[in-house]
Scaffold this motif. Structure first.
Motif, mmCIF file in Angstrom:
data_model
loop_
_atom_site.group_PDB
_atom_site.id
_atom_site.type_symbol
_atom_site.label_atom_id
_atom_site.label_comp_id
_atom_site.label_asym_id
_atom_site.label_seq_id
_atom_site.Cartn_x
_atom_site.Cartn_y
_atom_site.Cartn_z
ATOM 1 N N PRO A 1 42.187 36.259 39.134
ATOM 2 C CA PRO A 1 41.020 35.673 38.480
ATOM 3 C C PRO A 1 41.137 35.687 36.959
ATOM 4 N N PHE A 2 40.469 34.725 36.337
ATOM 5 C CA PHE A 2 40.466 34.669 34.879
ATOM 6 C C PHE A 2 39.683 35.855 34.323
ATOM 7 N N ILE A 3 40.248 36.522 33.336
ATOM 8 C CA ILE A 3 39.589 37.648 32.692
ATOM 9 C C ILE A 3 39.190 37.237 31.288
ATOM 10 N N ALA A 4 37.922 37.395 30.975
ATOM 11 C CA ALA A 4 37.413 36.979 29.675
ATOM 12 C C ALA A 4 37.916 37.902 28.572
ATOM 13 N N PRO A 5 37.927 37.409 27.318
ATOM 14 C CA PRO A 5 38.365 38.238 26.185
ATOM 15 C C PRO A 5 37.458 39.449 25.996
ATOM 16 N N VAL A 6 37.907 40.384 25.165
ATOM 17 C CA VAL A 6 37.223 41.664 25.034
ATOM 18 C C VAL A 6 35.808 41.517 24.488
ATOM 19 N N ASN A 7 35.526 40.495 23.648
ATOM 20 C CA ASN A 7 34.176 40.389 23.096
ATOM 21 C C ASN A 7 33.151 40.047 24.165
ATOM 22 N N ALA A 8 33.577 39.431 25.264
ATOM 23 C CA ALA A 8 32.647 39.188 26.369
ATOM 24 C C ALA A 8 32.269 40.505 27.027
ATOM 25 N N VAL A 9 33.223 41.422 27.109
ATOM 26 C CA VAL A 9 32.941 42.742 27.660
ATOM 27 C C VAL A 9 32.024 43.515 26.723
ATOM 28 N N SER A 10 32.204 43.317 25.416
ATOM 29 C CA SER A 10 31.335 43.977 24.441
ATOM 30 C C SER A 10 29.893 43.545 24.644
ATOM 31 N N PHE A 11 29.700 42.260 24.970
ATOM 32 C CA PHE A 11 28.359 41.767 25.245
ATOM 33 C C PHE A 11 27.759 42.515 26.436
ATOM 34 N N MET A 12 28.587 42.753 27.437
ATOM 35 C CA MET A 12 28.115 43.472 28.610
ATOM 36 C C MET A 12 27.710 44.898 28.249
ATOM 37 N N LEU B 1 46.495 47.036 32.538
ATOM 38 C CA LEU B 1 45.108 47.379 32.257
ATOM 39 C C LEU B 1 45.093 48.667 31.443
ATOM 40 N N SER B 2 44.097 48.803 30.586
ATOM 41 C CA SER B 2 44.005 50.004 29.771
ATOM 42 C C SER B 2 43.686 51.210 30.649
ATOM 43 N N THR B 3 43.883 52.392 30.099
ATOM 44 C CA THR B 3 43.753 53.636 30.863
ATOM 45 C C THR B 3 42.383 53.780 31.512
ATOM 46 N N ILE B 4 42.380 54.122 32.770
ATOM 47 C CA ILE B 4 41.136 54.343 33.505
ATOM 48 C C ILE B 4 40.889 55.842 33.595
ATOM 49 N N THR B 5 39.715 56.256 33.185
ATOM 50 C CA THR B 5 39.379 57.676 33.247
ATOM 51 C C THR B 5 38.239 57.891 34.223
ATOM 52 N N THR B 6 37.946 59.146 34.536
ATOM 53 C CA THR B 6 36.847 59.451 35.457
ATOM 54 C C THR B 6 35.527 59.612 34.732
ATOM 55 N N LYS B 7 35.544 59.480 33.398
ATOM 56 C CA LYS B 7 34.332 59.722 32.635
ATOM 57 C C LYS B 7 33.640 58.447 32.169
ATOM 58 N N ASP B 8 34.298 57.330 32.300
ATOM 59 C CA ASP B 8 33.638 56.114 31.829
ATOM 60 C C ASP B 8 33.838 54.984 32.819
ATOM 61 N N HIS B 9 33.210 53.875 32.523
ATOM 62 C CA HIS B 9 33.330 52.691 33.355
ATOM 63 C C HIS B 9 34.445 51.820 32.781
ATOM 64 N N HIS B 10 35.282 51.322 33.643
ATOM 65 C CA HIS B 10 36.308 50.385 33.194
ATOM 66 C C HIS B 10 35.828 48.995 33.624
ATOM 67 N N ALA B 11 35.418 48.158 32.663
ATOM 68 C CA ALA B 11 34.740 46.913 32.999
ATOM 69 C C ALA B 11 35.550 45.699 32.591
ATOM 70 N N LEU B 12 35.428 44.660 33.368
ATOM 71 C CA LEU B 12 36.028 43.370 33.056
ATOM 72 C C LEU B 12 34.973 42.287 33.271
ATOM 73 N N VAL B 13 35.206 41.147 32.668
ATOM 74 C CA VAL B 13 34.332 39.998 32.873
ATOM 75 C C VAL B 13 35.183 38.848 33.371
ATOM 76 N N THR B 14 34.906 38.376 34.565
ATOM 77 C CA THR B 14 35.585 37.198 35.070
ATOM 78 C C THR B 14 34.658 35.998 34.902
ATOM 79 N N ALA B 15 35.227 34.810 34.782
ATOM 80 C CA ALA B 15 34.396 33.644 34.485
ATOM 81 C C ALA B 15 35.009 32.375 35.050
ATOM 82 N N PHE B 16 34.142 31.384 35.245
ATOM 83 C CA PHE B 16 34.570 30.039 35.640
ATOM 84 C C PHE B 16 33.495 29.056 35.210
ATOM 85 N N LEU B 17 33.782 27.762 35.321
ATOM 86 C CA LEU B 17 32.808 26.726 35.000
ATOM 87 C C LEU B 17 32.259 26.123 36.282
ATOM 88 N N ALA B 18 30.941 26.105 36.402
ATOM 89 C CA ALA B 18 30.281 25.415 37.510
ATOM 90 C C ALA B 18 29.903 24.019 37.033
#
Length: 488
Positions: A260-271, A290-307
């Motif tokens: 899936p398409f992964i949005a740039p980091v500023n889209a994740v910042s919005f989240m 993918l960047s390091t995944i820890t047990t103390k935080d959420h590792h988030a991505l934003v996927t997107a498409f055009l409807a």
């Protein structure tokens, strides 16, 4: 102001609209077109804002006398983009208007009156089917192309060499697949040349060998700083058909997409601003770890498409597209909605439980549960359910809203949607980033509906630039005042 030069050939843009062809010509030549003609005051207002040195005629092309307009100057290039709606397959089943369907004859009028050295005409692919109408006002199927052939012969009888071809905007650096018919006619004895493509399918040998650049994609024109509001927090709920479009798109482009398409980091910042927590974003290249995944935080991505907001003939049809391909053809009404799926790893949440166990309690504040209920029912053939009742039977993991990326499981925690904004649509058409679309030449606000209409009717500027550079190199410059089309 440009000074009147009686010894310089001039350029005329008939049916100038908001200035797509004029802008492309200026990108090639470094000069504003000398004359622009259009009957629509709103179109002329946008054209004047961006081409103040041009002489504007806000009237019907038939009412402008070519001899009086050129004032004794020779015409090097006359561009024509006659109204295409009565040729287009998007017209539907309505009868056509004979007066509008015959607008292309204005090119012959100019050829007779002032004999432009080069004539360029742009229209939809179906322009070649131009023929007589039957008694009911519909094109006569038995006489398809008859009027078109007469049109070509009329130019040839005036001493013009005529060639025509269909070109795709994406092949010339425009992030839209828009396909158009082009005709080039010239009477100076020089060869008609068609511009070589500069871009191609990323999977083609030419691109892999470095001979062509890959097509520019929809992701480049998205302004990620805007964000996408949740579909669940709206004062007015979305229409059922809209929800179905979103759900089918989520299924195709996110859940069932192995890459899936992964949005740039500023889209994740919005989240992160809206949902709290520490979020780590990945770039658009999934080949990077993918960047390091820890047990103390959420590792988030934003996927997107055009409807795409068109009426579906098939209830299960997915009208949408990935952001990793060029934008589909842009019409005069906004038909594109950006849909984002916010996905995250929550190590202390229901993401980790066995699917054979009952789902945790559903509450009205749990966005993950809202999304699951939405996806489960709208992705299928049902009409949905209340989030206050137990979640209906979960039959497969995919319908539970889980996304696997590079072996890591993510859960959809929210879905956002917004319509593309005018500046994004103009970027998709290949307009420069400094093109003025929100105000007219007097500084008055230009409404969004008018902005979108001008955009859908416009010739993608890179089309005009490529054709002028190929056929009138003596006019062209290396640089111009316009900045390249924006990439967000």
């Amino acid at each position: 102001m440009q000074q009147l030069d009686l010894f310089r050939e001039i350029i005329v843009d008939n049916f100038a609209g908001g200035g797509g062809a004029s802008t492309g010509i200026e990108m090639a030549t470094g000069l504003s077109v000398d004359i622009a003609i259009n009957h629509d005051p709103a179109a002329i207002a946008m054209h004047k804002a961006n081409h103040p040195d041009t002489e504007h005629y806000c009237e019907s092309v038939w009412d402008v006398d070519p001899v009086k307009a050129v004032k004794g100057r020779k015409v090097g290039l006359a561009w024509f983009s006659p109204d295409c709606k009565h040729f287009s397959k998007a017209k539907g089943g309505k009868p056509v208007e004979k007066k509008i369907r015959g607008l292309a004859w204005i090119a012959v009028k100019w050829a007779i009156a002032v004999r432009p050295r080069v004539i360029m005409l742009e229209n939809v692919e179906e322009f070649k089917t131009w023929g007589p109408l039957n008694e009911d006002g519909y094109p006569d199927e038995m006489q398809k192309g008859k009027t078109f052939n007469s049109f070509v012969k009329a130019l040839e009888s005036l001493g013009y060499q005529v060639e025509f071809k269909e070109l795709r905007a994406c092949d010339y650096g425009t992030p839209t697949i828009r396909k158009r018919f082009f005709m080039v006619a010239r009477c100076d004895g020089k060869e008609i040349k068609w511009p070589d493509p500069t871009h191609g399918d990323p999977n083609s040998l030419a691109v892999k060998a470095g001979k062509l650049k890959p097509w520019r994609t929809a992701s480049e024109i998205i302004d990620w700083n805007i964000g996408t509001p949740s579909i669940f927090d709206r004062k007015k709920p979305l229409a059922e058909n809209t929800l179905r479009r979103i759900a089918r798109g989520i299924g195709k482009f996110v859940i069932n997409n192995s890459n899936p398409f992964i949005a740039p980091v500023n889209a994740v910042s919005f989240m992160a601003k809206h949902y709290g927590g520490n979020y780590t974003g990945a770039g658009t290249d999934l080949r990077e770890p993918l960047s390091t995944i820890t047990t103390k935080d959420h590792h988030a991505l934003v996927t997107a498409f055009l409807a795409q907001y068109y009426t579906e003939t098939n209830p299960n049809e997915v009208r949408g597209q990935s952001l990793e391909e060029p934008v589909y053809t842009i019409p005069t009404a906004n038909r594109f909605g950006l849909v984002t799926a916010y996905i995250a790893q929550h190590y202390k949440s229901s993401l980790g439980h066995e699917l054979s166990q009952p789902l945790g309690a559903i509450t009205t504040v749990n966005k993950a549960s809202l999304v699951q209920a939405f996806l489960l029912k709208y992705y299928g053939s049902d009409v949905g359910q209340s989030v206050g009742e137990p979640l209906h039977t979960v039959t497969t993991r995919d319908r539970f809203g889980l996304v696997t990326i590079k072996g890591q499981n993510y859960q959809i925690v929210d879905i956002g949607m917004r319509m593309l904004q005018p500046h994004e649509l103009y970027a998709a058409q290949g307009f420069p980033s400094n093109y003025i679309i929100d105000r007219d030449h007097e500084g008055n606000p230009y409404p969004k509906t008018a902005q979108v209409a001008r955009c859908g009717n416009a010739v993608p500027p890179p089309f005009a630039e490529a054709l002028v550079r190929a056929n009138l190199p003596e006019y062209c410059v290396q640089h111009n005042r316009y900045k390249p089309a924006v990439s967000y």
